[in-house]
Design an enzyme around this catalytic site. Structure first.
Site, PDB file in Angstrom:
ATOM      1  N   HIS A  36       0.853  -1.181   0.000  1.00  0.00           N
ATOM      2  CA  HIS A  36       0.000   0.000   0.000  1.00  0.00           C
ATOM      3  C   HIS A  36       0.891   1.235   0.000  1.00  0.00           C
ATOM      4  O   HIS A  36       2.072   1.174   0.370  1.00  0.00           O
ATOM      5  CB  HIS A  36      -0.905   0.007   1.230  1.00  0.00           C
ATOM      6  CG  HIS A  36      -1.990  -1.023   1.176  1.00  0.00           C
ATOM      7  ND1 HIS A  36      -3.046  -1.058   2.068  1.00  0.00           N
ATOM      8  CD2 HIS A  36      -2.188  -2.063   0.330  1.00  0.00           C
ATOM      9  CE1 HIS A  36      -3.840  -2.076   1.776  1.00  0.00           C
ATOM     10  NE2 HIS A  36      -3.343  -2.696   0.728  1.00  0.00           N
ATOM     11  N   CYS A  41      -2.032  -0.705   7.592  1.00  0.00           N
ATOM     12  CA  CYS A  41      -1.210   0.498   7.502  1.00  0.00           C
ATOM     13  C   CYS A  41      -1.214   1.276   8.819  1.00  0.00           C
ATOM     14  O   CYS A  41      -0.192   1.854   9.206  1.00  0.00           O
ATOM     15  CB  CYS A  41      -1.702   1.379   6.361  1.00  0.00           C
ATOM     16  SG  CYS A  41      -1.458   0.634   4.724  1.00  0.00           S
ATOM     17  N   GLU A  70       1.130   3.755   1.938  1.00  0.00           N
ATOM     18  CA  GLU A  70       1.710   4.099   3.233  1.00  0.00           C
ATOM     19  C   GLU A  70       2.894   3.199   3.590  1.00  0.00           C
ATOM     20  O   GLU A  70       3.950   3.679   4.035  1.00  0.00           O
ATOM     21  CB  GLU A  70       0.654   3.989   4.342  1.00  0.00           C
ATOM     22  CG  GLU A  70      -0.581   4.836   4.119  1.00  0.00           C
ATOM     23  CD  GLU A  70      -1.719   4.055   3.481  1.00  0.00           C
ATOM     24  OE1 GLU A  70      -2.853   4.133   3.992  1.00  0.00           O
ATOM     25  OE2 GLU A  70      -1.461   3.361   2.475  1.00  0.00           O
ATOM     26  N   CYS A 104      -5.931   1.641   6.111  1.00  0.00           N
ATOM     27  CA  CYS A 104      -6.550   0.401   6.569  1.00  0.00           C
ATOM     28  C   CYS A 104      -5.892  -0.026   7.881  1.00  0.00           C
ATOM     29  O   CYS A 104      -4.952   0.610   8.368  1.00  0.00           O
ATOM     30  CB  CYS A 104      -6.382  -0.695   5.513  1.00  0.00           C
ATOM     31  SG  CYS A 104      -4.665  -1.209   5.264  1.00  0.00           S
TER      32      CYS A 104
END
Length: 241
Positions: free
Chosen positions: A145, A178, A147, A175
Site C-alpha cells: 500500500h 497500515c 503508506e 486500513c
C-alpha cells in the site's frame, strides 16, 4: 523547505556498502516499489487519456473535469507545485501542499491500473523523505500500500528502524494494516484526505488507534483535499464497471 542533499548522500553511502550483486537486487526492488521511471510531465496527458477512455464508454467527460485536480490544470506549472513560505504559511496550507504531492502519486497509481492512493512521508524539518503509491496489484506483494511503501523506502534510505517526529500524508484513510505499521514506525502525525467507510481503520472500522492494544497514537488530521482525493477514487472504480 529544506534541501534533501544530506539524505541523498546517506543513501549513496549506504549503496556503497553493498556488494555488486546485492546492490543490483536492491535497486531493482526499489524501482519496482517506487516506479521511479515515470515523468510528472505526463500528468496532463493522463487527463486527456481518461477523457478519451470515458468517451469510448459513452460516459460524460465532464465527470473527470469536475475533479478540479490542481496539478492537472493547463495554467499551472507542471514541474513542481509552489512551495508555501514557512514564515507566512498556515498548517492547513502546508498540509494542502503535501497532500497535492500525494495526489500526484495517486494519479500515477491510476495510470498503472492500481487503486489510486498516494502517500508522502515528511521529515520534522519539512523534507520529503519518500513518495509512493499503491503497487499492491502489479508490484512485489499485496501489502504494498502507499503508506507501507513510503515508510519502507524512508527507513531503508535512512537506515533507521523508526520514523520519529515524521508526518505521513495519504490520500485515503488508512486500513488496519497500515495503521498498525504507523504505530510500529512511530509516525508522529497522520494526515489523510478521503474517508474510507469500507476499509478504513482510523475513523471507521476497528478504529485501530483507539484500541487498548495500540501503544503509539499519532496526531490525526483528516479531510485535507477530501473531494479531490475521493473523486479520483470514484473515477477509477467507475471505469471498472
Amino acid at each position: 523547505m529544506a534541501k534533501t542533499s544530506e539524505l541523498r548522500k546517506q543513501y549513496e553511502e549506504f549503496l556503497n556498502t553493498l556488494d555488486k550483486q546485492t546492490k543490483k537486487k536492491f535497486l531493482n526492488a526499489m524501482k519496482k516499489l517506487t516506479h521511479a521511471h515515470y515523468n510528472w510531465e505526463d500528468d496532463l496527458r493522463l487527463e486527456n487519456a481518461l477523457k478519451n477512455q470515458w468517451e469510448k464508454k459513452d460516459t460524460s467527460v465532464s465527470e473527470f473535469s469536475d475533479l478540479n485536480l490542481y496539478f492537472l490544470k493547463e495554467d499551472e506549472p507542471q514541474d513542481e507545485l509552489p512551495i508555501p513560505k514557512a514564515a507566512t504559511a498556515t498548517q492547513e496550507t502546508i498540509d494542502e501542499y503535501f497532500m497535492r504531492l500525494a495526489l500526484k502519486e495517486a494519479v500515477q497509481a491510476y495510470r498503472e491500473d492500481e487503486v489510486p492512493v498516494g502517500a508522502v512521508l515528511v521529515s520534522p524539518d519539512g523534507d520529503v523523505w519518500a513518495t509512493a503509491h499503491n503497487t499492491a496489484e502489479h508490484g512485489l506483494h499485496a501489502m504494498a500500500h502507499a503508506e507501507t511503501v513510503a515508510m519502507s523506502v524512508a527507513a531503508i534510505s535512512l537506515q533507521q528502524k523508526r520514523l520519529w517526529d515524521c508526518t505521513l500524508y495519504v490520500t485515503l484513510e488508512p486500513c488496519a494494516m497500515c495503521a498498525a505499521a504507523m504505530t510500529h514506525m512511530r509516525i508522529k502525525r497522520l494526515v489523510y484526505g478521503a474517508s474510507n467507510p469500507k476499509g478504513g481503520a482510523v475513523e471507521n472500522g476497528v478504529r485501530f488507534f483507539e484500541s487498548s492494544s495500540c501503544n503509539h497514537r499519532p496526531l490525526i488530521t483528516k479531510g485535507i483535499l477530501c473531494d479531490e482525493c475521493g473523486d479520483l477514487l470514484t473515477a477509477f472504480f467507475r471505469s471498472k464497471r
